[in-house]
Design a protein around this motif. Structure first.
Motif, PDB file in Angstrom:
ATOM      1  N   TYR A 185      54.925  29.068  13.461  1.00  0.00           N
ATOM      2  CA  TYR A 185      56.064  28.327  14.014  1.00  0.00           C
ATOM      3  C   TYR A 185      56.490  27.265  13.009  1.00  0.00           C
ATOM      4  N   ASP A 186      57.722  26.833  13.178  1.00  0.00           N
ATOM      5  CA  ASP A 186      58.283  25.780  12.346  1.00  0.00           C
ATOM      6  C   ASP A 186      58.857  24.781  13.331  1.00  0.00           C
ATOM      7  N   TRP A 187      58.167  23.684  13.501  1.00  0.00           N
ATOM      8  CA  TRP A 187      58.384  22.791  14.631  1.00  0.00           C
ATOM      9  C   TRP A 187      58.731  21.406  14.129  1.00  0.00           C
ATOM     10  N   ALA A 188      59.417  20.652  14.951  1.00  0.00           N
ATOM     11  CA  ALA A 188      59.729  19.285  14.539  1.00  0.00           C
ATOM     12  C   ALA A 188      59.734  18.358  15.735  1.00  0.00           C
ATOM     13  N   ILE A 189      59.526  17.084  15.441  1.00  0.00           N
ATOM     14  CA  ILE A 189      59.594  16.065  16.491  1.00  0.00           C
ATOM     15  C   ILE A 189      60.264  14.837  15.899  1.00  0.00           C
ATOM     16  N   GLY A 190      60.999  14.109  16.736  1.00  0.00           N
ATOM     17  CA  GLY A 190      61.604  12.860  16.298  1.00  0.00           C
ATOM     18  C   GLY A 190      63.083  13.018  15.975  1.00  0.00           C
ATOM     19  N   ASP A 191      63.664  11.914  15.589  1.00  0.00           N
ATOM     20  CA  ASP A 191      65.112  11.856  15.377  1.00  0.00           C
ATOM     21  C   ASP A 191      65.392  11.869  13.877  1.00  0.00           C
ATOM     22  N   ALA A 192      65.737  13.049  13.374  1.00  0.00           N
ATOM     23  CA  ALA A 192      65.924  13.196  11.929  1.00  0.00           C
ATOM     24  C   ALA A 192      67.075  12.334  11.433  1.00  0.00           C
ATOM     25  N   ARG A 193      68.133  12.249  12.222  1.00  0.00           N
ATOM     26  CA  ARG A 193      69.310  11.505  11.763  1.00  0.00           C
ATOM     27  C   ARG A 193      69.024  10.006  11.682  1.00  0.00           C
ATOM     28  N   ALA A 194      68.330   9.503  12.686  1.00  0.00           N
ATOM     29  CA  ALA A 194      67.977   8.080  12.660  1.00  0.00           C
ATOM     30  C   ALA A 194      67.086   7.774  11.460  1.00  0.00           C
ATOM     31  N   VAL A 195      66.188   8.701  11.166  1.00  0.00           N
ATOM     32  CA  VAL A 195      65.290   8.499  10.031  1.00  0.00           C
ATOM     33  C   VAL A 195      66.080   8.519   8.721  1.00  0.00           C
ATOM     34  N   ASP A 196      66.987   9.491   8.589  1.00  0.00           N
ATOM     35  CA  ASP A 196      67.815   9.547   7.370  1.00  0.00           C
ATOM     36  C   ASP A 196      68.600   8.257   7.184  1.00  0.00           C
ATOM     37  N   ALA A 197      69.170   7.782   8.279  1.00  0.00           N
ATOM     38  CA  ALA A 197      69.976   6.557   8.210  1.00  0.00           C
ATOM     39  C   ALA A 197      69.108   5.377   7.769  1.00  0.00           C
ATOM     40  N   ALA A 198      67.909   5.303   8.307  1.00  0.00           N
ATOM     41  CA  ALA A 198      67.015   4.192   7.956  1.00  0.00           C
ATOM     42  C   ALA A 198      66.604   4.266   6.494  1.00  0.00           C
ATOM     43  N   PHE A 199      66.388   5.475   6.002  1.00  0.00           N
ATOM     44  CA  PHE A 199      66.019   5.620   4.591  1.00  0.00           C
ATOM     45  C   PHE A 199      67.152   5.170   3.684  1.00  0.00           C
ATOM     46  N   GLU A 200      68.399   5.436   4.104  1.00  0.00           N
ATOM     47  CA  GLU A 200      69.544   5.021   3.283  1.00  0.00           C
ATOM     48  C   GLU A 200      69.601   3.508   3.128  1.00  0.00           C
ATOM     49  N   LYS A 201      69.173   2.824   4.172  1.00  0.00           N
ATOM     50  CA  LYS A 201      69.246   1.361   4.143  1.00  0.00           C
ATOM     51  C   LYS A 201      68.000   0.712   3.548  1.00  0.00           C
ATOM     52  N   ALA A 202      66.994   1.523   3.295  1.00  0.00           N
ATOM     53  CA  ALA A 202      65.699   0.950   2.919  1.00  0.00           C
ATOM     54  C   ALA A 202      65.749   0.261   1.559  1.00  0.00           C
ATOM     55  N   ASP A 203      65.004  -0.827   1.437  1.00  0.00           N
ATOM     56  CA  ASP A 203      64.882  -1.490   0.140  1.00  0.00           C
ATOM     57  C   ASP A 203      63.936  -0.711  -0.761  1.00  0.00           C
ATOM     58  N   ARG A 204      63.017  -0.008  -0.129  1.00  0.00           N
ATOM     59  CA  ARG A 204      61.968   0.608  -0.917  1.00  0.00           C
ATOM     60  C   ARG A 204      61.402   1.797  -0.152  1.00  0.00           C
ATOM     61  N   VAL A 205      61.068   2.829  -0.868  1.00  0.00           N
ATOM     62  CA  VAL A 205      60.448   4.001  -0.237  1.00  0.00           C
ATOM     63  C   VAL A 205      59.123   4.280  -0.941  1.00  0.00           C
ATOM     64  N   VAL A 206      58.104   4.432  -0.158  1.00  0.00           N
ATOM     65  CA  VAL A 206      56.790   4.775  -0.711  1.00  0.00           C
ATOM     66  C   VAL A 206      56.420   6.155  -0.181  1.00  0.00           C
ATOM     67  N   SER A 207      55.969   7.020  -1.066  1.00  0.00           N
ATOM     68  CA  SER A 207      55.637   8.369  -0.583  1.00  0.00           C
ATOM     69  C   SER A 207      54.237   8.765  -1.044  1.00  0.00           C
ATOM     70  N   ILE A 208      53.716   9.731  -0.360  1.00  0.00           N
ATOM     71  CA  ILE A 208      52.359  10.174  -0.683  1.00  0.00           C
ATOM     72  C   ILE A 208      52.221  11.660  -0.347  1.00  0.00           C
ATOM     73  N   ASP A 209      51.393  12.336  -1.113  1.00  0.00           N
ATOM     74  CA  ASP A 209      51.015  13.715  -0.794  1.00  0.00           C
ATOM     75  C   ASP A 209      49.544  13.706  -0.436  1.00  0.00           C
ATOM     76  N   VAL A 210      49.229  14.234   0.713  1.00  0.00           N
ATOM     77  CA  VAL A 210      47.810  14.269   1.071  1.00  0.00           C
ATOM     78  C   VAL A 210      47.411  15.647   1.585  1.00  0.00           C
ATOM     79  N   VAL A 211      46.179  15.950   1.296  1.00  0.00           N
ATOM     80  CA  VAL A 211      45.547  17.144   1.840  1.00  0.00           C
ATOM     81  C   VAL A 211      44.573  16.665   2.892  1.00  0.00           C
ATOM     82  N   ASN A 212      44.533  17.343   4.021  1.00  0.00           N
ATOM     83  CA  ASN A 212      43.447  17.056   4.952  1.00  0.00           C
ATOM     84  C   ASN A 212      42.501  18.232   4.890  1.00  0.00           C
TER      85      ASN A 212
END
Lengths: 186, 157, 789
Positions: free
Chosen positions: C166-193
């Motif tokens: 399955y390819d599933w999602a949760i949450g509000d993608a548009r709100a998140v995109d909008a918040a990222f546009e306004k962000a002063d800084r973005v920190v990202s990480i790649d993790v393996v569990n």
């Protein structure tokens, strides 16, 4: 990773070649070999009982010889089944090169194990392989030449740590080493 | 083909017919019905099967039953005397040294061998000694605590 | 407080049988005339089966029968059902392939069941299995997430293109995109569990039995939830009506999730017992456990956090791929979705969150819930990301967390990912942990280590988990195909002793003590006069079992409700005996007293009157004193806390030693602090195991499991772990009678990120900002070398 090995055996290449194809000699050099028969010109069948570590099992092994170029080289394709102990499959190429008054035997092999062999034994494979290869070639060479020596080849086969995520193990083994090796890794 | 093995089990003479390949733990569990000794692995790593053979702790999965011929074997069932728990058993209970209980018999038998050699082991010595006993529930903390307390109780007993 | 009531560290009632070797685990049970089953498993990761030749095995000494998948299919045996459906983003259902008990024509992982030999001894069955010739035609296989999702990946299931379940999602993608546009800084990480193998110390076992005269089946099995097994196996696999099927889960030697699921072997022995007319016993050896018990975790994720300059979290975006193995195990689909992504808010007031989860099939053992189940994955990802943000922004790990914690006065708090937290005080746990860990003195300790040539680091992780699964209607709306209530019966015996019947199942958690404490507290009955019965469908009402830290929060609450009923009825009986009104009866310390008087009867007298109703209000009250309650929780519970690990690394060898570990947790009310501490200890060490030692490795080409024994799969030993400091800070759960939350999984959730954060902290001074998990000596050494290069 490829494992390979090289031995210097006194005597002409033809003699070494013949010995490598002499089932009686081979049978004697493989520890635990219960039977070894030539099924056809290019096929061998063996049963080897092996007991190392906590497991003991009887492995039925079939070897097909390919690319036979007497007395220079040949390739073996083998499959060995040890029931619940697992299985092994692989190919090995043996090359004989003439020196002044001796023969250089070079082998390189690609190998994989499965089932319990992989589950419990893979970590130990390389170290064990090296030892078995040495044991086999030790007795094989001494049979032909009491003063035979193992030549240190580049890369120090068997010295590198086993790659944790691979079962395809390149091992250096001539035909019977392959056999023995299967039996030992479970 | 079977062979007869005779040994002393928890103070009683026992005799059992086994196939030569039978492991001591199999004889104890399947033939003699002492199921307190457990089997947690097949590579002699886990220590759930530890018993005492002639006073020393042994992984009973790594020994053939026939090798126990004439020996004095003690299992977890042989520790409590007359309904009274052994101080080490008592300590495991008092200090919550067990959860699911599966590794417990091996832990207790192993601990007793440690104490017989070192009556006052410190925490590091206990942890080191337990290398051959795996527990998945307790994080070892309360096992270590229990063994220390059990050793002390045995000293003052 | 009653002598052995709530809050007392009562020594465990169940211990005596375990410390004397008298525990009764499934393999300790033998049934008259039983046969032993040995299951032949696939040695290949992926292959077509052209033929299975069993004649030689059948002719072997001691062999009674040899069965294959074709025999089961011919009998109309169904596949193992999946208990949780997850929908794709577009609403379409997940791919749900069949899951046969024994395969018919294709094996899909090393360990897949191929044939079953029944013989008079275990050894004879095993010997005979060697004589079975299976003609395999090997197919290409995939074992890891990256290869499974590659363009030309071999397919595990033809019906699952791209190996996607399955390819599933949760949450509000548009709100998140909008918040990222306004962000002063973005920190990202790649993790393996990292993928884990549970390794409960007791290997799984099952005994099937069939009584031809009555048509009754019995299954003894190593299960955390016997009723669930009865329902799934009876209704979906073997077609046995429930009143004809008894499932017994006796003493069980640890579960950690791996014994929740309905496994093929349970159905095989039950079905085979009828076929041969004799009991059939199967016990896994450890090598089999490695390739047949459901594995855990196995995620690969990319996450991005949007921040303001001040360090406020603005939004979180997560993309996770999860490995489900070759088949869907019982609750597998829920773990990387509803048990994972709903926890991505953590303890923080991040206003917008969007997570996508793609789960894939591979040629590996099925993956399902393992201690924490989804929540450790969420906590690991989030706490690694937050720590990285703290480093990158220079704000620091304490200040950044404090700035973003959900305030204690803003509960109930609705997260952007479905959950509503009822209560908590995250800063209180953090403060407590910092104090115990002597965080303030860390710099001095770091210097001391440096003088010895060692690298010292300290790591913080705060976590939250959703426990007490679950409000049935909520779970149902999310795809659960079962109710998730719990049941309890309080059976007061005529002389006043009490038998407790619970649908929860104890496999180390100490229910026989904790639940008895509830009874002692409520009824004043001496704890020695309370017995707890669990694990037998013939004895207990239909219960849902133990997982997700739910036993006290759900099972205990069912008992509390039943106790309320007992108390109410007792008051009525006492009122009759004392000739008073039942509203005037006070029930305290085992006595029922007419308020304001010295007239009273003991609870024992009431019980006797109920069963010898000579002087009894028979016109208004039934005789007897036994009450059952089913309890369906109103919400999840939300245990939370802060874990701090302090490590020292030897740069020459890469060996990491955990020197100190502090857990400050909020579990709500604690019934037995000794048991709760024990749960934390065990969980923390499993969490340290995930961080530093444990890793399931498959060979990428052949699909062979390479870490298939306790020699190869490294679990923490006593001398690998430090002494643990455990503390609690309590806020009470607002929606259950006791305010309890659950404690079984917390350790495994908080410890892993705390340890890895500590390792990264230790190495950050030499330019390392990430280490792979588990941080084995070789990997740490490599990271140090790379940084130096």
């Amino acid at each position: 990773m490829e494992i390979q090995g090289e031995y210097l055996i006194a005597g002409p290449r033809e003699r070494v070649w013949d010995a490598l194809n002499d089932v009686d000699i081979l049978r004697e050099c493989i520890p635990g070999c219960e039977s070894l028969e030539r099924v056809s010109d290019s096929e061998l069948q063996a049963v080897v009982m092996a007991a190392i570590g906590p497991v003991k099992a009887r492995f039925n092994t079939k070897i097909t010889l390919e690319n036979l170029r007497p007395p220079e080289s040949y390739t073996m394709v083998g499959e060995s089944k040890g029931g619940a102990a697992g299985f092994g499959r692989g190919t090995a190429t043996v090359t004989l090169t003439e020196s002044v008054d001796s023969t250089e035997l070079h082998y390189s092999a690609d190998f994989r194990v499965g089932g319990k062999l992989a589950q419990v034994g893979s970590r130990l494979v390389l170290g064990a392989t090296r030892k078995i290869a040495d044991d086999f070639f030790g007795s094989f060479s001494r049979k032909l030449d009491a003063g035979a020596v193992r030549v240190e080849v580049h890369g120090g086969a068997g010295r590198q740590p086993a790659p944790a995520s691979r079962t395809w193990l390149a091992i250096g083994a001539a035909l019977l080493v392959l056999l023995i090796w299967w039996f030992l890794l479970r | 083909m079977t062979v007869t093995v005779s040994f002393v089990l928890n103070g009683e003479d026992v005799s059992v017919d086994v196939e030569p390949r039978t492991l001591l733990v199999e004889a104890l569990r399947d033939r003699l019905r002492r199921t307190g000794t457990h089997v947690g692995c097949d590579t002699s790593q886990c220590g759930a099967c530890v018993v005492h053979v002639d006073g020393r702790s042994v992984k009973s999965c790594s020994m053939l039953a026939v090798q126990a011929e004439g020996a004095e074997v003690v299992t977890i069932e042989g520790l409590a005397k007359g309904g009274r728990l052994h101080p080490m058993q008592e300590a495991f209970r008092e200090h919550h040294g067990l959860q699911c209980g599966f590794c417990t018999p091996g832990m207790i038998m192993s601990a007793l061998d440690l104490v017989s050699q070192n009556p006052d082991p410190d925490e590091n010595q206990i942890r080191h000694w337990l290398e051959g006993n795996l527990c998945r529930c307790t994080g070892y903390q309360n096992i270590v605590r229990a063994i220390k307390a059990g050793a002390q109780a045995m000293r003052s007993a | 407080m009653a002598e052995n009531g709530i809050g007392v560290a009562v020594r465990r009632k169940e211990d005596r049988r375990f410390i004397t070797g008298a525990g009764r685990y499934t393999d300790d049970i033998n049934r008259p005339d039983q046969l032993y089953a040995y299951i032949l498993r696939s040695p290949l990761a992926h292959a077509r089966i052209n033929a299975i030749e069993t004649a030689a095995a059948l002719a072997a000494p001691g062999v009674v029968a040899v069965f294959t998948g074709a025999d089961m299919a011919a009998d109309g045996v169904g596949g193992l059902p999946c208990g949780w459906g997850v929908a794709n983003k577009d609403g379409s259902p997940m791919v749900e392939p069949t899951h046969p008990c024994m395969v018919v024509d294709r094996v899909r992982y090393v360990g897949d069941q191929v044939a079953t030999v029944l013989a008079r001894t275990r050894a004879a069955a095993k010997d005979a299995a060697e004589l079975i010739e299976v003609d395999y035609e090997e197919l290409p296989s995939v074992t890891d997430i990256h290869s499974a999702t590659a363009d030309d990946a071999p397919l595990v299931w033809d019906e699952a293109p791209g190996n996607v379940c399955y390819d599933w999602a949760i949450g509000d993608a548009r709100a998140v995109d909008a918040a990222f546009e306004k962000a002063d800084r973005v920190v990202s990480i790649d993790v393996v569990n990292n993928r884990l193998i549970p390794n409960a110390m007791e290997p799984r076992a099952a005994i099937g039995e069939y009584d031809e005269a009555t048509g009754d089946y019995t299954l003894y099995t190593t299960s955390q939830n016997p009723h669930v097994i009865r329902l799934l196996m009876g209704a979906y696999v073997l077609g046995i009506p429930e009143h004809k099927l008894r499932v017994v889960a006796p003493d069980v030697g640890g579960g950690f999730g791996s014994k929740i699921f309905h496994y093929a072997e349970e159905a095989i022995v039950t079905w085979a017992a009828k076929r041969v007319g004799r009991p059939v016993k199967w016990t896994a050896d450890r090598s089999e456990s490695f390739i047949s018990d459901a594995h855990g975790r196995d995620h690969v994720s990319h996450a991005e956090l949007a921040l303001s300059d001040e360090g406020d979290f603005l939004a979180l975006r997560v993309r996770t791929r999860a490995n489900l193995g070759a088949y869907l195990s019982t609750f597998a689909p829920s773990v990387p979705t509803y048990l994972y992504a709903t926890l991505l808010a953590g303890t923080y007031k991040t206003p917008a969150i969007y997570a996508e989860v793609k789960s894939v099939f591979t040629n590996t053992v099925p993956v399902d819930a393992y201690r924490g189940a989804g929540r450790p994955e969420a906590s690991y990802l989030l706490e690694r990301l937050v720590d990285k943000a703290a480093r990158v922004t220079g704000i620091g790990p304490i200040e950044l967390r404090r700035r973003n914690f959900i305030d204690p006065d803003s509960f109930p708090y609705q997260t952007p990912v479905a959950l509503e937290y009822d209560t908590g005080d995250y800063d209180a746990c953090l403060a407590k942990a910092l104090e115990i860990a002597d965080y303030a003195g860390f710099d001095r300790r770091r210097k001391e280590s440096a003088e010895r040539g060692k690298l010292r680091g300290i790591g913080i992780a705060t976590y939250i988990e959703a426990c007490g699964i679950a409000p049935s209607n909520v779970a149902g709306a999310l795809g659960a195909r079962a109710g998730l209530y719990e049941v309890g019966t309080i059976r007061v015996n005529p002389t006043g002793s009490v038998t407790v019947l619970t649908g929860s199942h104890s496999h180390g958690q100490g229910h026989e003590t904790t639940f008895a404490q509830l009874v002692t507290e409520a009824l004043g009955v001496d704890i020695d006069n309370v017995d707890v019965v669990h694990g037998d469908t013939a004895k207990i009402p239909f219960g849902m079992g133990t997982y997700g830290s739910r036993s006290l929060a759900v099972g205990g609450m069912a008992l509390m409700a039943a106790l309320d009923k007992v108390k109410a009825k007792s008051k009525k009986i006492a009122a009759h005996l004392l000739e008073a009104s039942d509203e005037d009866i006070e029930f305290k310390d085992g006595k029922l007293t007419v308020a304001g008087t010295d007239r009273s009867v003991s609870f024992g007298e009431v019980a006797l009157a109920a069963y010898v109703p000579h002087n009894y209000p028979l016109d208004i009250l039934e005789p007897g004193l036994e009450e059952t309650a089913f309890y369906d929780p109103k919400n999840f519970t939300f245990p939370a806390g802060c874990h701090i690990a302090e490590v020292e690394i030897d740069p020459d060898t890469g060996v990491t030693e955990v020197l100190n570990f502090v857990a400050a947790d909020d579990f709500g009310r604690i019934v037995n602090p000794m048991i709760v501490e024990g749960q934390v200890h065990g969980g923390v060490v499993q969490g340290i195991g995930q961080a530093l030692y444990e890793q399931c490795v498959y060979d990428p080409e052949s699909g062979q499991l390479l870490t298939g024994s306790m020699m190869d799969y490294c679990m923490p030993k006593a001398d690998n772990v430090p002494r643990l400091e455990v503390a609690t800070n309590t806020t009470l759960c607002t929606h259950n009678a006791l305010g309890v939350k659950g404690a079984g999984e917390a350790g495994a959730i908080g410890a892993t990120p705390a340890v890895i954060n500590a390792v990264v902290d230790a190495l950050s001074g030499i330019g390392v900002d990430d280490v792979p998990i588990p941080a084995t000596p070789e990997r740490v050494w490599q990271a140090i070398r790379q940084a130096a290069a």
